[in-house]
Design a protein around this motif. Sequence first.
Motif, mmCIF file in Angstrom:
data_model
loop_
_atom_site.group_PDB
_atom_site.id
_atom_site.type_symbol
_atom_site.label_atom_id
_atom_site.label_comp_id
_atom_site.label_asym_id
_atom_site.label_seq_id
_atom_site.Cartn_x
_atom_site.Cartn_y
_atom_site.Cartn_z
ATOM 1 N N ASP A 153 27.499 32.055 42.439
ATOM 2 C CA ASP A 153 28.660 31.769 41.328
ATOM 3 C C ASP A 153 28.701 32.626 40.223
ATOM 4 O O ASP A 153 29.146 32.204 39.153
ATOM 5 N N THR A 156 34.705 29.386 39.490
ATOM 6 C CA THR A 156 35.902 29.008 38.964
ATOM 7 C C THR A 156 35.810 28.686 37.506
ATOM 8 O O THR A 156 36.748 28.960 36.670
ATOM 9 N N THR A 196 33.299 41.433 38.735
ATOM 10 C CA THR A 196 33.309 39.913 38.764
ATOM 11 C C THR A 196 32.991 39.137 37.694
ATOM 12 O O THR A 196 33.718 38.199 37.287
ATOM 13 N N LEU A 201 44.814 25.540 46.386
ATOM 14 C CA LEU A 201 43.383 26.185 46.411
ATOM 15 C C LEU A 201 43.564 27.704 46.959
ATOM 16 O O LEU A 201 43.123 28.552 46.140
ATOM 17 N N GLU A 202 43.957 27.843 47.942
ATOM 18 C CA GLU A 202 44.259 28.845 48.709
ATOM 19 C C GLU A 202 45.067 30.291 47.415
ATOM 20 O O GLU A 202 44.730 31.056 47.383
ATOM 21 N N LYS A 203 46.216 29.627 47.135
ATOM 22 C CA LYS A 203 47.017 30.190 46.430
ATOM 23 C C LYS A 203 46.238 30.616 45.045
ATOM 24 O O LYS A 203 46.533 31.683 44.489
ATOM 25 N N ALA A 204 45.752 29.781 44.642
ATOM 26 C CA ALA A 204 44.865 29.913 43.225
ATOM 27 C C ALA A 204 43.778 31.208 43.623
ATOM 28 O O ALA A 204 43.597 32.047 42.648
ATOM 29 N N GLU A 205 43.320 31.200 44.517
ATOM 30 C CA GLU A 205 42.316 32.254 45.121
ATOM 31 C C GLU A 205 43.092 33.499 44.985
ATOM 32 O O GLU A 205 42.835 34.599 44.539
ATOM 33 N N GLU A 206 44.142 33.172 45.721
ATOM 34 C CA GLU A 206 45.072 34.478 46.085
ATOM 35 C C GLU A 206 45.593 35.370 44.836
ATOM 36 O O GLU A 206 45.409 36.250 44.670
ATOM 37 N N GLY A 240 44.364 34.820 41.757
ATOM 38 C CA GLY A 240 43.459 34.641 40.617
ATOM 39 C C GLY A 240 43.704 33.770 39.609
ATOM 40 O O GLY A 240 43.455 34.126 38.658
ATOM 41 N N ARG A 272 43.067 31.236 37.159
ATOM 42 C CA ARG A 272 41.955 30.055 36.418
ATOM 43 C C ARG A 272 42.467 29.181 35.367
ATOM 44 O O ARG A 272 43.330 29.651 34.584
#
Lengths: 333, 333
Positions: free
Chosen positions: A105, A109, A132, B36-41, B43, B45
């Motif tokens: 982690d 997030t 990171t 969730l996917e787009k948040a990752e994509e 970035g 937070r």
Amino acid sequence: MNIVEFARLLNLSTGTVSRALNDRREVSPQTRQLVLEKAEEFGFRRNANARRLVTGKNFLIRLECPHITHVLSDRYVVELARAVEETAGASGYDLHLRLGTRRRDFGATDTLPADGIVLVAAPETTPEDIETITNNGRTPVVVICEPQPLDYVQASYVCLDTIPGVGEAIRKLAELGHRRIGYVGSGRPGSHVRAAIPRLLAECGLPFDPELAIEAGVTQEQGCQAAVQLLEKPDPPTAIFARTDVLAAGAIQAAYSLGLTVPGDVSVIGHDNIEVAALVNPPLTTVAIDIPQVGTAATSALLAMIDQQSPPTTQRLGTHLVVRASAGPVKQK
Amino acid sequence: MNIVEFARLLNLSTGTVSRALNDRREVSPQTRQLVLEKAEEFGFRRNANARRLVTGKNFLIRLECPHITHVLSDRYVVELARAVEETAGASGYDLHLRLGTRRRDFGATDTLPADGIVLVAAPETTPEDIETITNNGRTPVVVICEPQPLDYVQASYVCLDTIPGVGEAIRKLAELGHRRIGYVGSGRPGSHVRAAIPRLLAECGLPFDPELAIEAGVTQEQGCQAAVQLLEKPDPPTAIFARTDVLAAGAIQAAYSLGLTVPGDVSVIGHDNIEVAALVNPPLTTVAIDIPQVGTAATSALLAMIDQQSPPTTQRLGTHLVVRASAGPVKQK
DNA sequence: CTGTTAGCGCTTTCAC
DNA sequence: GTGAAAGCGCTAACAG
């Protein structure tokens, strides 16, 4: 009670109260005084989260220890944490400690946002890790590492230069008349300490015998075995320098088990100056790092980056020999 | 990027995005997935401070160590912190560490608000201190103490009961044939360990000789001096139980200095199982506390109070003997 | 020097 | 299942 209610209680506006609490100059001394007193009296505390939301500051420094390296053992973490906490605390920052047992982690997030990070680098820490950890370079960071800065230029560095202390140790042994000095390493092949040994010996006019350098590992048993191996050679060393105090404790044990005395028959010098060093029999002469100094230096650098947008800096801190009783004059034949 | 921009990007409302991110059931699986996917994509937070402001939760546990007690030395702090961090982390909480070098700011105005506190009690910690630390009882708290809960009922307690381990140590020595056992204490007059010694001896059918109990202090030297004093008596003890491993290290040193061997001539048992214990010569038989267990128990209790408004609880954790090599059969006369 | 007010970014009702 | 909108409690910009 929130600031609105509190302000009403004092017949003041929230703005004035806020200014008084923030020690702003635009507020009259009397008003400030009043606000402070009444806050105490009514036990009013600002909501820190609202404050952090609106100011964008977190008043938080994170100390990140991805794992416990042999250079920075458990005991060091506390000393380091204490130094960081003290230094940061003086500027109003709290300490968020992460002992990275869970490497996964790194990029969690929802981890607590910090204004700055002190990162203890492990040997395997990469620039990508820093990227990171710092939320893609957005959080100022100072990296504590050994012996060189990493290839990540936005970070500040506090580098531990272990060579001076090791040099002192070798020189000490040379001065005591030792001419064959064994080396018990911690089992990392690319070790720069190991690499420096031949040169450090040469500086004292001593030859380097590869036969006398063993990469043992991290445990006391490994140190013991390596030392036995050294001491049973036809032409054994009269002194042993061990890369860690734990290995050195093993070396002392090895000497005893062979019927040798320390430092009478064989001298031993360790490295790290962990608590053990002083308690072992005989008390261990060892190379010490000034951990509080490391913590203070790192935190000061970090605060400068945060509060004054100072550019990244690199500092180097050396090590020094702590003389106790495990190293003595070479035995006359 | 904030949640508004992010929501716009996905042609969703902030409400839906928020629900998806919070893993609420009212959101459709596809939408959740997308978010969730787009948040990752991208970035994205969430701003933790805004979240904390509106929810009133801090996602933070504070570990408060007012000072380093001899029971919970430096090394323990790390083990404890690690256990707390792991346990709390599993429920989404971060760790705020305070090493109370500066007792004064117990009640600091602007310290980070926490959802719960793990407090390591020092011998001199009072109920009033807890009241202050917990923001007048508003923050759930679990106190780690020895041997009894304090007089503050809102807190949960994890009590260290050191007597079982000490009893084991005494019994072990009795079994080895020792009939005169010395005690080297850490210099706290009211010590409950010291108080229990006569009873523990009696349980093994051994008499208690007050002459053999010395309150030494905390350093190795003090342990050494006390042990010398014991061993030079006309009718010396054949075994010594020391209240800390550091004192025990001193006792071993004392034996050596008098030309005695350990455990041949005199047996030594320590207490705490600090790192030193295993490295000393001979490796020290000692009483150990399971610190990770303490940390886990404390944190679990705390999380129950926070997340399920559980009432305060009291747990007791014992200690146990770790047998190494410093205690052996009594010497035949 | 003090008061007023517009947000900070999010969660959470309340409608639909 | 989703959208709209009302705050959470504070700071800071602006007005006076």
